[in-house]
Design an enzyme around this catalytic site. Structure first.
Site, mmCIF file in Angstrom:
data_model
loop_
_atom_site.group_PDB
_atom_site.id
_atom_site.type_symbol
_atom_site.label_atom_id
_atom_site.label_comp_id
_atom_site.label_asym_id
_atom_site.label_seq_id
_atom_site.Cartn_x
_atom_site.Cartn_y
_atom_site.Cartn_z
ATOM 1 N N ILE A 263 27.950 36.403 20.743
ATOM 2 C CA ILE A 263 26.280 37.354 21.741
ATOM 3 C C ILE A 263 25.582 38.027 21.051
ATOM 4 O O ILE A 263 24.273 37.600 20.743
ATOM 5 C CB ILE A 263 26.983 38.520 22.410
ATOM 6 C CG1 ILE A 263 27.726 38.216 23.799
ATOM 7 C CG2 ILE A 263 26.525 39.527 23.336
ATOM 8 C CD1 ILE A 263 28.673 38.747 24.554
ATOM 9 N N ASP B 258 25.067 48.903 30.109
ATOM 10 C CA ASP B 258 25.780 48.011 31.073
ATOM 11 C C ASP B 258 27.343 48.021 31.495
ATOM 12 O O ASP B 258 27.568 47.787 31.991
ATOM 13 C CB ASP B 258 25.855 46.383 30.499
ATOM 14 C CG ASP B 258 26.126 45.469 31.718
ATOM 15 O OD1 ASP B 258 25.707 45.575 32.478
ATOM 16 O OD2 ASP B 258 27.024 44.845 31.154
ATOM 17 N N GLU C 8 35.062 52.960 33.825
ATOM 18 C CA GLU C 8 34.131 52.241 35.250
ATOM 19 C C GLU C 8 35.005 51.570 36.073
ATOM 20 O O GLU C 8 35.939 51.743 36.756
ATOM 21 C CB GLU C 8 33.641 50.581 33.834
ATOM 22 C CG GLU C 8 33.164 50.903 32.929
ATOM 23 C CD GLU C 8 33.155 49.309 32.356
ATOM 24 O OE1 GLU C 8 33.182 48.485 33.055
ATOM 25 O OE2 GLU C 8 32.000 49.620 31.387
ATOM 26 N N HIS D 134 27.484 47.042 34.765
ATOM 27 C CA HIS D 134 28.295 45.813 33.520
ATOM 28 C C HIS D 134 28.259 44.434 34.565
ATOM 29 O O HIS D 134 29.027 43.454 35.193
ATOM 30 C CB HIS D 134 29.636 46.515 33.992
ATOM 31 C CG HIS D 134 30.764 45.456 32.712
ATOM 32 N ND1 HIS D 134 32.279 46.415 32.367
ATOM 33 C CD2 HIS D 134 30.799 44.571 32.193
ATOM 34 C CE1 HIS D 134 32.796 45.848 31.237
ATOM 35 N NE2 HIS D 134 31.698 44.596 31.256
ATOM 36 N N ILE D 135 26.956 44.137 34.137
ATOM 37 C CA ILE D 135 26.233 42.577 34.535
ATOM 38 C C ILE D 135 26.149 41.858 33.562
ATOM 39 O O ILE D 135 25.802 40.659 34.115
ATOM 40 C CB ILE D 135 25.335 43.363 35.910
ATOM 41 C CG1 ILE D 135 24.284 43.699 34.969
ATOM 42 C CG2 ILE D 135 25.872 43.922 36.921
ATOM 43 C CD1 ILE D 135 22.774 43.183 36.279
ATOM 44 N N GLY D 136 26.752 42.047 32.478
ATOM 45 C CA GLY D 136 26.857 40.935 31.380
ATOM 46 C C GLY D 136 26.869 39.430 31.533
ATOM 47 O O GLY D 136 25.612 38.656 31.902
#
Length: 312
Positions: free
Chosen positions: A153, A258, A263, A281-283
């Site tokens: 990444i 994110d 969570e 947390h939509i990465g």
């Protein structure tokens, strides 16, 4: 054809499930299985497929008498007790490459949103407020982007940011090759020097005992006054209390998150700050990444059993 039994504990794309069945695996899917239920059922299975929701604890591993493999459809392995798996000789697979582009694009999007106050501008417009003069942002061209980590990444973020005219600073455990640094026109620094020099710091390392709270009050104090912090990696890497204090005091101008220590998160004071952008947390939550994560991990499971067969 493989006779192994697989339990899918979190949702994966149907294409991956069909591929497993065509390969001869017996596949059960319980995408909302609880820890207690998994403990009772795990002894029936050779393989578990998980995302980030399901925790594969030592207790679950000890109940998995037939267990040969835990496959993480994604990148992070912090929800799996790796030591317990190693002690039992259980293999671990993941697919970090599958969602790298999606996470990198989200990271760049959050950087732009912070720099240009896009979220605040949208909210104000929806309230009927035209505050053009107050919404003055910063130009990203020429700014120093400090990347903590340069894996799948981080490298993609670096390439996009370089194309935008940003200056790339990098810190990681092992120095990148001189050729890679030259191609990125990047500078390799210690963590302390990167924090001091960067206008924006973005985190791209896994959550381990070594990286837990690696960004705390001391590290934030070394950052440039008015700089930004981006975390699309794992929540436990950043001390959220220290981040909250830095944002309230003005030490940091803003942050984009994110991921969170817990969570779904419970630190609403941090999330509700006007200079924080938060996403759930939509990465990896793109159509393409979800399909690729599913098919890539399935391909690796099939290869794992092919190698087992050829070795026996």
């Amino acid at each position: 054809m493989f006779a192994a039994r697989i339990l899918i504990c979190d949702p994966i794309d149907p294409e991956g499930i069909e591929k497993l069945k065509r390969a001869g695996f017996s596949v059960d899917s319980e995408s909302s299985i609880t820890e207690e239920s998994l403990k009772k059922k795990v002894h029936k299975y050779d393989v578990l497929i998980v995302r980030s929701r399901t925790k594969i604890t030592r207790e679950i591993i000890e109940h998995g008498k037939r267990l040969k493999l835990v496959a993480r459809a994604g990148s992070g392995l912090d929800n799996i007790d790796l030591k317990a798996a190693e002690e039992r000789g259980i293999a671990i697979l993941n697919a970090p490459e599958a969602s790298a582009d999606s996470v990198a694009e989200l990271t760049i999007g959050l950087i732009i949103a912070l720099a240009r106050k896009i979220v605040q501008a949208d909210c104000l417009m929806k309230q009927g407020r035209w505050l053009k003069k107050e919404l003055k942002g910063i130009l990203l061209r020429g700014k120093k982007l400090g990347l903590i980590g340069l894996g799948n990444i981080g490298l993609r973020v670096a390439k996009i940011a370089k194309a935008m005219g940003m200056k790339i600073l990098v810190t990681k455990r092992n120095p990148p090759s001189p050729e890679l640094l030259r191609s990125l026109e990047a500078e390799f620094l210690s963590l302390d020097d990167l924090l001091r020099k960067s206008d924006i710091v973005s985190i791209h390392v896994p959550l381990t005992e070594e990286t837990r709270y690696m960004i705390g009050a001391e590290e934030i104090s070394k950052m440039k006054d008015g700089s930004f912090l981006i975390n699309t990696s794992r929540g436990g890497i950043v001390d959220e209390e220290a981040l909250l204090n830095a944002l309230k005091s003005g030490k940091l101008s803003g942050a984009a998150l994110d991921v969170y220590e817990v969570e779904p998160p419970n630190r609403w004071e941090l999330i509700n700050l006007p200079n924080v952008i938060c996403t759930p947390h939509i990465g990896a939550q793109t159509i393409e990444a979800q399909k690729m994560v599913s098919t890539r991990i399935v391909d690796k499971i099939i290869r794992f059993f092919e190698q087992m067969q050829s070795a026996s």
